[in-house]
Design an enzyme around this catalytic site. Sequence first.
Site, PDB file in Angstrom:
ATOM      1  CG  ASP A   3      -6.216  -3.982  -3.342  1.00  0.00           C
ATOM      2  OD1 ASP A   3      -7.032  -3.054  -3.170  1.00  0.00           O
ATOM      3  OD2 ASP A   3      -4.992  -3.857  -3.118  1.00  0.00           O
ATOM      4  CB  SER A  37      -0.925  -0.050   1.213  1.00  0.00           C
ATOM      5  OG  SER A  37      -1.932   0.897   1.110  1.00  0.00           O
ATOM      6  CG  HIS A  96      -5.651  -2.161   0.225  1.00  0.00           C
ATOM      7  ND1 HIS A  96      -4.727  -2.197  -0.805  1.00  0.00           N
ATOM      8  CD2 HIS A  96      -5.177  -1.259   1.122  1.00  0.00           C
ATOM      9  CE1 HIS A  96      -3.742  -1.349  -0.528  1.00  0.00           C
ATOM     10  NE2 HIS A  96      -3.981  -0.782   0.621  1.00  0.00           N
TER      11      HIS A  96
END
Lengths: 402, 217
Positions: free
Chosen positions: A344, A166, A377
């Site tokens: 995601d 991320s 995610h």
Amino acid sequence: MASEIAEPVVADDRSVGIVQTQYAELFQPPAPLVLESGERLGPIRVAYETYGELSPRADNAIFVCHALTGDAHVAGRHSPDSRKSGWWDSLVGPGRTLDTDRYFVICANVLGGCQGTTGPSSIDPATDKPFGLRFPFLTVGDIVEVHQALVKSLGIETLLAVIGGSLGGMQVLEWVARHPKAVRSAICLASASRLSAQGIAFNAVGRRAIYADPNFQNGDYYMAERGPDGSRRFGEDGPRFGLALARMLAHITYLSELSIEHKFGRRLQHSDQLAYQLQRETEFQIESYLHYQGQRFVERFDANSYLYLTRAMDYFDLATKYGSLENALGRTQARFFVASYHSDWLFPMSQSREIVHALVSARRHATYLELESVFGHDSFLIEVEQLEKLLVPFLDQTYQHG
Amino acid sequence: MNQRRYCLPDLESALMDRLIMAHIERGSRVLDLGCGDGRLLCRLRDEHGVSIQGIERDLPQVVEAISKGVPVIQADLDEGLSEIGDQAFDYVVLSQTLQQVLHPKDLLQRMLRVARRAVVVVPNFGHWRVRLQLLLTGRAPVTQSLPYDWYNTPNLHLLSMLDFRDLLQNLRVRVIDEVPIIRGTAVPNARLANLRADNALYVIESAEAPAVAANSP
């Protein structure tokens, strides 16, 4: 980003055990950090933790970049009775993927954070008050610059690997673009070379929730009382409703439709019958969960840091900064490992494919996987066994052959 | 059923590697589609100084390739090569896989988009024993590697050398080299190749590309 939905892992013999956060004072006068915005900032305190031993040749160091709201405490426990271990504990330890019997693992809190590294809640030496919104604007590049200085101060010229997911993955990409010779491998998980318009949109709503909170007080909400690291306390008097709301919203983006359905479905929290009360906030289990996440977040995170760091994410755009993604990533000889997750939707697979496309065009060493996981995610924090199978040989090859 | 049926032999892997390597220039950049455990790419890297990239669908094979230090993208050839830019490679290799993909024609076109030249090895179902078997027993041919039947063979398309040439012509592809392989031996310019070869290797390039002297390195 990442919400740490994972249950805390029970300590076992593969844990790094009890660890302590350390602090470095960098960019002391007369050599402050020149930020990308042109402003100067210094001295800068950096909170970091290390695990394992640095080899005599200093060639076995792995730097872990944390996501939006993470901290330096990636593995182990701070005390024998602490309930929670580090945020990526199942990845780091003796015999684990980042094997601390073999590698020297470093993790540091980001610039602008609120967990030990200089940020908006720190005291501005010029005024002896918390910076608040007077803290200078910062970018992912600035974050990496501070961490690179830390790594250098530890006597390490070249990292065996930089790894992160991320926002951490964005830092990984920035590392290789900014310091192409300082990295031998780059592991970028569930990330992108720039945040999508959708991602910016969610960040914008989160920030608006904080600004709209009557307790925001233009960022000057810190109490006189100081925390253990010298910074002012945040929380009770701050924009906690706005911050909790920002977290609730963001948290939804870290999950997948399927994982919410599996974990909560339409199940009710208090009874098996609807209460027919409009303002009952926790009728459904998913509501209760989000409220809990929001409340818990307020206890540990500073709203101003949230503003600064989400903005740094919005601004991140490697292709624009370096002319093209190929230019940005083609400067290094590092081996790349890129992975994305089918579920995601915040950092979709197409964004990882863009990175891989650029790497292949730049004739770099590129390994790429699209992994199955239901956790959206957050998968990179949860599906650790899947990563282990892939990263152990990848790191081993890099260590042996560079 | 299967035992009584003639099976086209698959090439022994070491021989296949040698054959393919003979058609790839030293120091070039090579993409291997369906690279498996990365064996061929390793040899190209170590013995030919080639810059390598693999694509493989099967996860255990991907892990094997990573363990050999081979850069590998996990992808399904039927879903395109979207991660690969135009002309990113000098060579793209596709070995005994073309007959297994859903759309061989599309894949060939994509191969010539991502690389200057393609090296393709295909089984030749025009071999006389296949023809004889079909004539005498009325049974469909399969290749050797596993005891497949017509309904579970990975081979979705059966082609002969003549068929493949037709396709290449249709695609306006320039054939740099055509090497019939007869019982494990490359026999360039073999007579009656479509009858005798069990496999064939092709080196092709887009007809739109400027012609280069067709010398095999």
